[in-house]
Every structure is written in structure tokens, then in C-alpha cells.
Enzyme design. Structure first.
Site, PDB file in Angstrom:
ATOM      1  N   ASP A   1      -1.819 -10.743   9.610  1.00 47.75           N
ATOM      2  CA  ASP A   1      -1.235 -12.040   9.937  1.00 47.75           C
ATOM      3  C   ASP A   1      -2.117 -12.765  10.947  1.00 47.75           C
ATOM      4  O   ASP A   1      -3.155 -12.247  11.394  1.00 47.75           O
ATOM      5  CB  ASP A   1       0.179 -11.857  10.480  1.00 47.75           C
TER       6      ASP A   1
ATOM      7  N   HIS B   1      -5.038 -13.220   4.012  1.00 41.53           N
ATOM      8  CA  HIS B   1      -3.733 -13.165   4.668  1.00 41.53           C
ATOM      9  C   HIS B   1      -2.889 -11.993   4.185  1.00 41.53           C
ATOM     10  O   HIS B   1      -1.810 -11.725   4.738  1.00 41.53           O
ATOM     11  CB  HIS B   1      -2.977 -14.480   4.444  1.00 41.53           C
TER      12      HIS B   1
END
Length: 472
Positions: A447, A443
Site C-alpha cells: 500500500d 499496488h
């Protein structure tokens, strides 16, 4: 007078710190040439033949087959400058300054060595077969010579047989280790005494028969024990434990997965896709005849081709994170790793420059690397340097998974089994070939929008392979 040099276990690359001795290729008294393989070792990544950088007579050998040595521990002592073992008087051969058991311990503890004098000898500084140099390292440890009137005595722990074991197949060696068969005690039935798989199985079965007879005898003796012994109270129940050291491939996988979970904030998204058209396209490719016909295309190769096309659209996922400099590093080339289960454990061979390969080239490279992985012959270079991993866990008959990212990569695509399931197709319920695709991603590099876009594009190409043609 011969000059005796010490050859230590070299650094085999990629951070490996130890290796297990699989088979000695030379014995004490043998004459070795420069760069001749002297021992076969098994690391956490592959089996490697280690060449000796000196030419001369082997005067000492450290470590038995099956034992582990750390990098930097002594392997051999070689008398350089003698043509045969008879040319080296025993009084001229310096005795090792420590025992074979003490040297690995010193190497593990990082004990400093005494400064040595500069010595020159014909040889190479090579580490792996085929990667040599023309000069030997100039600094060697000075060894303390034995008294002139002394004769070295072989330690009691030395192996019973010093001759090379006539075994070629690594599978035969593994079978012998698993069945507890000492290859040095066997006479091979193959050409020139080569030990075959059947020889190992026959020896193991013979040993098992003897063990069964001993067990039966013990049982007969137990039946005539006094009845009072049978009435004796049983000892308190204890937990049975079977401990296995985390080393070799299992240890390397454990370390890498732990580091991935510790350092990477991963997330997973998944989608079901109708792979019916993709399977039809593969059948059409493999049934072509005439000049357009070629080698068979695997499903894994088609999925890999889809992956490289998706990474071209979403390059954020072909990246890594430099934690020390707090920077995202995007990579131009796609070196595609794929998970392969072998008898030695899970390995991840890497297809170099997968983005520049077509389906035929990918199929051929997958087949080559898979065969090498099962034989334990992958080199360290073929197991490192990946930028993205494709994990086909559908071969285990499961639909889904949340794979752990192969550190230091940024993402992994997981593919479940392709199975017939009810599916709404063109407004009607039908039986279709359905597959679940999952993407685990770092992450930090992107995104959910980027990850979802990547996975959706892969699913669209699986459902409608013609979509891929627009980007070729």
C-alpha cells in the site's frame, strides 16, 4: 557417402521467437568444425554468434544478411563425414526439400514436419557459444535425395558474394545498414582488408554525390517542360506515411510495456530532495589520496547503494506477483536493473547481487554493462532476471517522470536531473542541488504507506548520506 544434416535456428532463450541475420561467417563449400560460429544474428536483446553443432561441409545456406528468421527455421545444410567440398559428389548431396523462402513460412505457420529416422553424427547440441554438449540430437528430418544425374543449380536469389565480410565492429555494420552501404562491395583499408568506419562513410558519400547529380539533371529537365503542364491542376493532397515494423528491441520494449500496463495496477509517488550533501560526499570519495584511494564512484552507484539499503528495510518492493496462483513472491536477492539508452534502443542491463556490492563494485559493474550495451554485446542473461529497476532519466535533462514498471518486477525508482534551485536550508533561502525522486510501484504488493516509507528513506539518505552509515 556424406550424410547431410539440417541445422535450424535454435531457441536463443528468454522467449525470443525470431532473429535477424547480421553477418554470415561461412559460405557454401566451406568446411566447418563442431561448435564453430557460422552466423551472427541480432535478437530483441543482443547480438549473438550461433555455433553449428555439426562438423563438415556447408552445402546450403538459408536467408540473406538483413533478413529475419523465426526460431526453428533452417539455417544451414551440412554434409557430415567429408573432409573438403571435393569429397562430396554433387550427386550425393540431397537437395533441400523446400526453398529458402518456403522454410521460414512453414516455421511461422507451425507446419508439422515429417517424422525422421534416428541419425547419429559427431557434434553438439549447443545453443550459445560456450554452452555445448557432447552428443547431437538423435532425431533429424529425412531429406529427399536428388536424382543421381542431376546437378543442383544455385537459385537466382542467392547472394552475389558468399565470402565472409571482413567487419569486426558492430557499429560499422549498423552504420552501413543506416547509410544503405553493401559491405560485400567494399574493400577495407584496415589490416588484412578490415572494413573501417571511414570506408563506409566514404562509400556513402560517393553514393550521395551520384544521387545529387541525378537529382540535378532531373531538375534541369523539369525546367524545360511545357507551360501547360505547369498549369495542370495539382492532384488532391494525400497523407504521407512512414511505417516502421515493431520488431527487434523496439518490438520487445513495446510488448513488455504493454503487458506491464495491462497487468499491473501501478501508482506513483514522488518527492524533491536536497542532494547537495550527497554530491559533496562523492567529491570527497573521489578526491581521496593514498592507500584509501580507489576507482571513481559514480552518482548512479551511490543511488544504487541507497536503493539496496532501502529494499532491505522494505522488502515488499523486491517482489513479483504470481498471477496464476494469486501469490506474492518476495525475493531475497536484489538483482538491480538500470535503464540504458543505446543506438539500438532502450535496454535494461541487470547487476547481479547488487545488495552484496559496495559503491566501488557497483560503479565498475555499471561501467562494464553500459559499454557492452552500447556495443550491442550484452548476453540474454545480462538483460533478464532483474528484481528492481533504477531509472536515471535525469541524463535527458528532465526533472520528473512516471516510469512504467519493468514487468514482472514490482517497482521502479526514477531519478531526475540534479540541478541548482532555490531551497530553504536551515531556515534561510539558498541555492542547493535539488533532485526529484519518483517511485512507481505495483499496488498489489504493498500500500501507499510502504511505498511512501521507502521513498522517504531514499530521500533522507540523499539529503544526509550519514543516515546510510547507520544501516551498514
Amino acid at each position: 557417402m556424406a550424410q547431410v544434416l539440417e541445422f535450424k535456428l535454435p531457441d536463443l532463450g528468454e522467449g525470443l521467437t525470431e532473429a535477424e541475420i547480421v553477418q554470415w561467417l561461412v559460405g557454401v563449400g566451406d568446411v566447418v568444425a563442431v561448435d564453430q560460429p557460422v552466423v551472427e544474428v541480432e535478437t530483441a536483446k543482443a547480438m549473438v554468434e550461433v555455433p553449428c553443432p555439426y562438423g563438415g561441409v556447408v552445402t546450403a545456406r538459408f536467408g540473406d544478411e538483413g533478413s529475419e528468421l523465426p526460431v526453428g527455421a533452417p539455417l544451414l545444410m551440412v554434409a557430415v563425414g567429408a573432409r573438403s567440398s571435393s569429397d562430396v559428389p554433387l550427386s550425393d548431396v540431397p537437395a533441400p526439400t523446400s526453398t529458402a523462402a518456403e522454410e521460414p513460412a512453414k516455421a511461422r505457420q507451425g507446419a508439422p514436419e515429417k517424422a525422421g529416422t534416428a541419425e547419429k553424427a559427431e557434434g553438439s547440441g549447443n545453443v550459445l557459444v560456450g554452452y555445448g554438449t557432447t552428443t547431437a540430437p538423435t532425431r533429424r528430418r529425412r531429406v529427399r535425395p536428388a536424382p543421381l544425374n542431376s546437378v543442383p543449380v544455385a537459385p537466382e536469389s542467392a547472394p552475389r558474394a558468399q565470402r565472409p565480410v571482413p567487419v569486426i565492429s558492430p557499429l560499422v555494420r549498423k552504420l552501413a545498414r543506416d547509410r544503405g552501404v553493401d559491405l560485400r562491395e567494399l574493400t577495407g583499408s584496415g589490416p588484412d582488408g578490415l572494413i573501417l568506419r571511414g570506408d563506409v562513410e566514404n562509400a556513402a558519400n560517393a553514393a550521395g554525390t551520384g544521387s545529387a547529380a541525378s537529382t540535378a539533371t532531373a531538375a534541369n529537365v523539369a525546367t524545360v517542360a511545357p507551360a501547360a503542364a505547369e498549369r495542370a491542376p495539382a492532384p488532391a493532397a494525400t497523407r504521407q506515411e512512414h511505417r516502421t515494423p515493431l520488431r527487434g528491441i523496439r518490438g520487445a520494449v513495446a510488448d513488455k510495456m504493454s503487458r506491464s500496463r495491462r497487468e499491473i495496477p501501478d501508482a506513483t509517488c514522488w518527492v524533491d530532495a536536497d542532494a547537495t550533501e550527497l554530491m559533496h560526499a562523492r567529491v570527497a570519495m573521489n578526491s581521496a589520496t593514498g592507500p584509501s584511494a580507489g576507482p571513481k564512484i559514480s552518482v548512479l552507484a551511490l543511488l544504487a547503494r541507497i536503493c539496496t539499503a532501502a529494499l532491505a528495510r522494505y522488502p515488499e518492493l523486491n517482489a513479483t506477483v504470481d498471477t496464476e496462483r494469486r501469490e506474492l513472491v518476495r525475493l531475497d536477492e536484489v538483482h538491480l536493473g538500470f535503464a540504458a539508452q543505446t543506438d539500438r534502443g532502450l535496454v535494461v542491463p541487470v547487476v547481479r547481487d547488487a545488495h552484496a556490492r559496495g559503491a566501488e563494485s557497483l560503479s565498475a559493474e555499471f561501467a562494464r554493462l553500459t559499454e557492452a550495451a552500447r556495443a550491442g554485446k550484452l548476453s540474454p542473461a545480462e538483460l533478464t532476471g532483474g528484481t528492481f529497476t533504477l531509472n536515471n532519466y535525469g541524463v535527458f535533462g528532465v526533472d520528473g517522470s512516471t516510469p512504467i514498471i519493468n514487468h514482472p518486477e514490482a517497482a521502479m525508482l526514477g531519478v531526475g536531473r540534479i540541478a541548482a534551485k532555490p531551497w530553504v536550508h536551515e531556515g534561510e533561502l539558498a541555492v542547493r542541488q535539488v533532485v526529484q525522486l519518483s517511485l512507481t510501484f505495483d499496488h498489489r504488493v504493498c500500500d501507499g504507506g510502504t511505498a511512501g516509507g521507502f521513498l522517504r528513506y531514499v530521500a533522507d539518505c540523499v539529503e544526509q548520506p550519514a543516515v546510510l552509515l547507520r544501516t551498514l
